[in-house]
Write a protein that holds these residues in place. Structure first.
Motif, PDB file in Angstrom:
ATOM      1  N   PRO A 149     -21.154  36.781   8.768  1.00  0.00           N
ATOM      2  CA  PRO A 149     -20.546  38.043   8.329  1.00  0.00           C
ATOM      3  C   PRO A 149     -19.296  37.885   7.473  1.00  0.00           C
ATOM      4  O   PRO A 149     -18.906  38.826   6.771  1.00  0.00           O
ATOM      5  N   THR A 182     -27.566  46.785   5.727  1.00  0.00           N
ATOM      6  CA  THR A 182     -26.945  45.868   6.681  1.00  0.00           C
ATOM      7  C   THR A 182     -25.456  46.188   6.832  1.00  0.00           C
ATOM      8  O   THR A 182     -24.986  46.502   7.903  1.00  0.00           O
ATOM      9  N   ARG A 183     -24.715  46.059   5.721  1.00  0.00           N
ATOM     10  CA  ARG A 183     -23.286  46.408   5.663  1.00  0.00           C
ATOM     11  C   ARG A 183     -22.930  46.578   4.203  1.00  0.00           C
ATOM     12  O   ARG A 183     -23.566  46.009   3.334  1.00  0.00           O
ATOM     13  N   ARG A 184     -21.903  47.360   3.928  1.00  0.00           N
ATOM     14  CA  ARG A 184     -21.536  47.587   2.538  1.00  0.00           C
ATOM     15  C   ARG A 184     -20.274  46.846   2.127  1.00  0.00           C
ATOM     16  O   ARG A 184     -19.954  46.787   0.945  1.00  0.00           O
ATOM     17  N   ASP A 185     -19.547  46.274   3.066  1.00  0.00           N
ATOM     18  CA  ASP A 185     -18.328  45.556   2.691  1.00  0.00           C
ATOM     19  C   ASP A 185     -18.688  44.160   2.195  1.00  0.00           C
ATOM     20  O   ASP A 185     -19.616  43.530   2.695  1.00  0.00           O
ATOM     21  N   ARG A 203     -25.896  37.686   5.556  1.00  0.00           N
ATOM     22  CA  ARG A 203     -25.053  38.811   5.983  1.00  0.00           C
ATOM     23  C   ARG A 203     -25.058  38.963   7.494  1.00  0.00           C
ATOM     24  O   ARG A 203     -24.072  39.362   8.105  1.00  0.00           O
TER      25      ARG A 203
END
Length: 243
Positions: A75, A97-100, A71
């Protein structure tokens, strides 16, 4: 989508390859270790990585660590992790970290083929898919974290020593306090954590479990032997029932 799979169970990995291929996806690599997964991502630059949380050699957190790294370094690669059980700490770390383009599912969900393939499509399109059990346990963990945030620095110290199995007298000696002061701090901890006085000595066990991030078994719980018989607690943490 071009997909990389990391799963150490041979039969499950073969099943996932076939399932995703028949659904029209291109499985460019299927591997059984975190190191091989990272190499495959570097080599093939896939759109999607399907990763088992626990991979060789220790079967602890190799998979989730690799997922977090992917991730960070790639990305554009969507990641869906599979786990036998809910791993709250690992799930939290991944989600932070990120949700997408992210998914976290229990392996049981793979049995519902249509739902699983829909989850793959959703994550691959940049969406988020979280198993209901994961969401439920993360909410509980979040609530407990907020409760612990209410504690003063001294109360955190006292609770931390309780978690190490120290008695009130030992806690007092460690912190250069009187036993009565320690008892006051512990009563305050119980109050802030919402542990009612009718729970008796069990409040101490429940407070420690929350501090350690484990599920709260609720009032009246007592440890049991492997055979299932209830037994009187014998550890220092459980013996010390005051206050």
């Amino acid at each position: 989508m071009r997909i990389v799979i990391a799963e150490d169970a041979v039969l499950l990995r073969a099943g996932l390859v076939r399932l995703l291929t028949e659904a029209g996806h291109d499985v460019v690599a299927d591997v059984d270790t975190a190191e091989a997964l990272l190499r495959a991502v570097e080599e093939h630059e896939p759109d999607f990585a399907l990763v088992d949380v626990r991979l060789p050699p220790t079967f602890t957190d190799e998979g989730i660590r690799a997922a977090v790294l992917i991730r960070s370094q790639h990305p554009d690669v969507a990641v869906l992790v599979l786990s036998q059980y809910v791993e709250e700490r690992y799930a939290s770390e991944l989600i932070e970290t990120r949700r997408d383009g992210l998914g976290y599912l229990l392996k049981d969900r793979v049995a519902d083929v249509d739902q699983f393939l829909e989850s793959v499509e959703t994550v691959g399109a940049g969406g988020t898919v979280l198993d209901p059990e994961v969401v439920s346990q993360l909410l509980v963990r979040s609530r407990h974290r907020r409760e612990l945030d209410q504690l003063s620095p001294r109360e955190h110290e006292v609770l931390g020593l309780m978690a190490q199995g120290l008695s009130n007298a030992s806690i007092a000696a460690n912190l250069f306090l009187t036993e009565s002061s320690v008892e006051k701090h512990i009563r305050s901890v119980f109050t802030k954590l919402g542990l009612a006085s009718e729970d008796g000595g069990n409040r101490r066990v429940r407070a420690v479990l929350r501090y350690l991030g484990y599920p709260d078994p609720g009032p009246g719980h007592r440890p049991s032997t492997p055979g299932g018989r209830r037994t009187t607690p014998t550890t220092p943490t459980n013996q010390e029932f005051r206050p």
